[in-house]
Design a protein around this motif. Sequence first.
Motif, PDB file in Angstrom:
ATOM      1  N   GLN A  57     -81.968  75.440  10.428  1.00  0.00           N
ATOM      2  CA  GLN A  57     -81.442  75.676   9.155  1.00  0.00           C
ATOM      3  C   GLN A  57     -81.276  76.358   8.548  1.00  0.00           C
ATOM      4  O   GLN A  57     -81.496  77.850   9.056  1.00  0.00           O
ATOM      5  CB  GLN A  57     -82.972  75.273   8.756  1.00  0.00           C
ATOM      6  CG  GLN A  57     -83.526  75.067   7.439  1.00  0.00           C
ATOM      7  CD  GLN A  57     -84.622  74.309   6.621  1.00  0.00           C
ATOM      8  OE1 GLN A  57     -85.608  74.193   7.638  1.00  0.00           O
ATOM      9  NE2 GLN A  57     -85.242  74.284   5.316  1.00  0.00           N
ATOM     10  N   VAL A  58     -80.347  76.882   7.371  1.00  0.00           N
ATOM     11  CA  VAL A  58     -80.069  78.148   6.417  1.00  0.00           C
ATOM     12  C   VAL A  58     -80.557  78.818   5.347  1.00  0.00           C
ATOM     13  O   VAL A  58     -79.958  77.558   4.580  1.00  0.00           O
ATOM     14  CB  VAL A  58     -78.095  78.438   7.103  1.00  0.00           C
ATOM     15  CG1 VAL A  58     -78.345  79.562   6.156  1.00  0.00           C
ATOM     16  CG2 VAL A  58     -77.954  78.395   7.949  1.00  0.00           C
ATOM     17  N   ASN A  59     -81.127  79.406   5.186  1.00  0.00           N
ATOM     18  CA  ASN A  59     -81.436  79.448   3.802  1.00  0.00           C
ATOM     19  C   ASN A  59     -80.760  80.735   3.236  1.00  0.00           C
ATOM     20  O   ASN A  59     -81.251  81.448   3.394  1.00  0.00           O
ATOM     21  CB  ASN A  59     -82.707  79.028   3.769  1.00  0.00           C
ATOM     22  CG  ASN A  59     -83.740  79.640   2.130  1.00  0.00           C
ATOM     23  OD1 ASN A  59     -82.795  79.516   1.546  1.00  0.00           O
ATOM     24  ND2 ASN A  59     -84.528  79.786   2.059  1.00  0.00           N
TER      25      ASN A  59
ATOM     26  N   THR B  34     -68.240  75.787  10.476  1.00  0.00           N
ATOM     27  CA  THR B  34     -69.814  76.096  10.212  1.00  0.00           C
ATOM     28  C   THR B  34     -70.244  77.185   9.912  1.00  0.00           C
ATOM     29  O   THR B  34     -70.191  77.601  11.151  1.00  0.00           O
ATOM     30  CB  THR B  34     -70.253  75.111   9.374  1.00  0.00           C
ATOM     31  OG1 THR B  34     -70.782  74.095  10.111  1.00  0.00           O
ATOM     32  CG2 THR B  34     -68.988  73.899   8.693  1.00  0.00           C
ATOM     33  N   LEU B  35     -71.056  78.185   9.313  1.00  0.00           N
ATOM     34  CA  LEU B  35     -72.563  78.497   9.271  1.00  0.00           C
ATOM     35  C   LEU B  35     -73.114  78.079  10.586  1.00  0.00           C
ATOM     36  O   LEU B  35     -73.619  78.832  11.417  1.00  0.00           O
ATOM     37  CB  LEU B  35     -72.996  78.887   7.987  1.00  0.00           C
ATOM     38  CG  LEU B  35     -74.033  80.263   8.509  1.00  0.00           C
ATOM     39  CD1 LEU B  35     -73.358  81.206   9.093  1.00  0.00           C
ATOM     40  CD2 LEU B  35     -74.894  80.581   7.239  1.00  0.00           C
ATOM     41  N   LYS B  36     -73.526  77.041  10.255  1.00  0.00           N
ATOM     42  CA  LYS B  36     -75.175  76.118  11.465  1.00  0.00           C
ATOM     43  C   LYS B  36     -73.741  75.762  12.355  1.00  0.00           C
ATOM     44  O   LYS B  36     -74.129  76.664  13.663  1.00  0.00           O
ATOM     45  CB  LYS B  36     -75.179  74.536  10.786  1.00  0.00           C
ATOM     46  CG  LYS B  36     -76.399  75.118   9.427  1.00  0.00           C
ATOM     47  CD  LYS B  36     -76.200  73.112   9.805  1.00  0.00           C
ATOM     48  CE  LYS B  36     -77.265  73.280   8.528  1.00  0.00           C
ATOM     49  NZ  LYS B  36     -78.060  72.315   8.288  1.00  0.00           N
ATOM     50  N   LYS B  37     -72.753  75.779  12.609  1.00  0.00           N
ATOM     51  CA  LYS B  37     -72.301  75.938  14.209  1.00  0.00           C
ATOM     52  C   LYS B  37     -71.545  77.091  14.678  1.00  0.00           C
ATOM     53  O   LYS B  37     -71.706  77.270  16.026  1.00  0.00           O
ATOM     54  CB  LYS B  37     -70.130  75.601  13.962  1.00  0.00           C
ATOM     55  CG  LYS B  37     -69.813  75.452  14.985  1.00  0.00           C
ATOM     56  CD  LYS B  37     -69.465  73.939  15.433  1.00  0.00           C
ATOM     57  CE  LYS B  37     -68.321  73.957  16.587  1.00  0.00           C
ATOM     58  NZ  LYS B  37     -68.712  74.475  18.093  1.00  0.00           N
ATOM     59  N   ILE B  38     -71.333  78.785  13.849  1.00  0.00           N
ATOM     60  CA  ILE B  38     -70.793  79.923  14.344  1.00  0.00           C
ATOM     61  C   ILE B  38     -72.420  80.298  15.136  1.00  0.00           C
ATOM     62  O   ILE B  38     -73.032  80.806  15.837  1.00  0.00           O
ATOM     63  CB  ILE B  38     -70.744  80.782  13.202  1.00  0.00           C
ATOM     64  CG1 ILE B  38     -70.048  80.355  12.412  1.00  0.00           C
ATOM     65  CG2 ILE B  38     -70.849  82.342  13.190  1.00  0.00           C
ATOM     66  CD1 ILE B  38     -68.915  81.366  11.313  1.00  0.00           C
ATOM     67  N   ILE B  39     -73.536  80.179  14.019  1.00  0.00           N
ATOM     68  CA  ILE B  39     -74.937  79.924  14.643  1.00  0.00           C
ATOM     69  C   ILE B  39     -75.525  79.376  16.188  1.00  0.00           C
ATOM     70  O   ILE B  39     -75.855  80.202  17.159  1.00  0.00           O
ATOM     71  CB  ILE B  39     -76.165  79.921  13.454  1.00  0.00           C
ATOM     72  CG1 ILE B  39     -76.003  80.769  12.391  1.00  0.00           C
ATOM     73  CG2 ILE B  39     -77.836  79.971  14.448  1.00  0.00           C
ATOM     74  CD1 ILE B  39     -76.707  81.063  10.741  1.00  0.00           C
ATOM     75  N   ARG B  40     -75.438  78.712  15.954  1.00  0.00           N
ATOM     76  CA  ARG B  40     -75.008  77.579  17.248  1.00  0.00           C
ATOM     77  C   ARG B  40     -74.905  77.804  18.545  1.00  0.00           C
ATOM     78  O   ARG B  40     -74.813  78.782  19.902  1.00  0.00           O
ATOM     79  CB  ARG B  40     -74.888  76.465  16.978  1.00  0.00           C
ATOM     80  CG  ARG B  40     -75.033  75.284  18.264  1.00  0.00           C
ATOM     81  CD  ARG B  40     -74.194  73.207  17.832  1.00  0.00           C
ATOM     82  NE  ARG B  40     -75.330  73.164  19.058  1.00  0.00           N
ATOM     83  CZ  ARG B  40     -74.641  73.508  20.415  1.00  0.00           C
ATOM     84  NH1 ARG B  40     -73.439  73.942  20.693  1.00  0.00           N
ATOM     85  NH2 ARG B  40     -75.403  71.667  20.964  1.00  0.00           N
TER      86      ARG B  40
END
Length: 79
Positions: A63-65, A3-9
Amino acid sequence: MLTLKKIIRDEILKTFEKGVEINSDVYKLGEILYRENPQKWNKEIKEKRFFLNKDSFEQINIQVNLVNSGKLKYQDGHY
């Protein structure tokens, strides 16, 4: 699937760990600690030359917006 959150983390952690390896505070966490708790900052600085380590993060909240996906702009639920 990532997920995008996992990639960013993962990128945040990777950058932080690389900074720790070279004794660099890449996210300026020391400045935040200094402003929020100067007594603790002074204690950390006096006890250690470099106060961060790989276990310094307790948790990362992401948090992704998504405002723009490239060519198409997202406006009021429509592209």
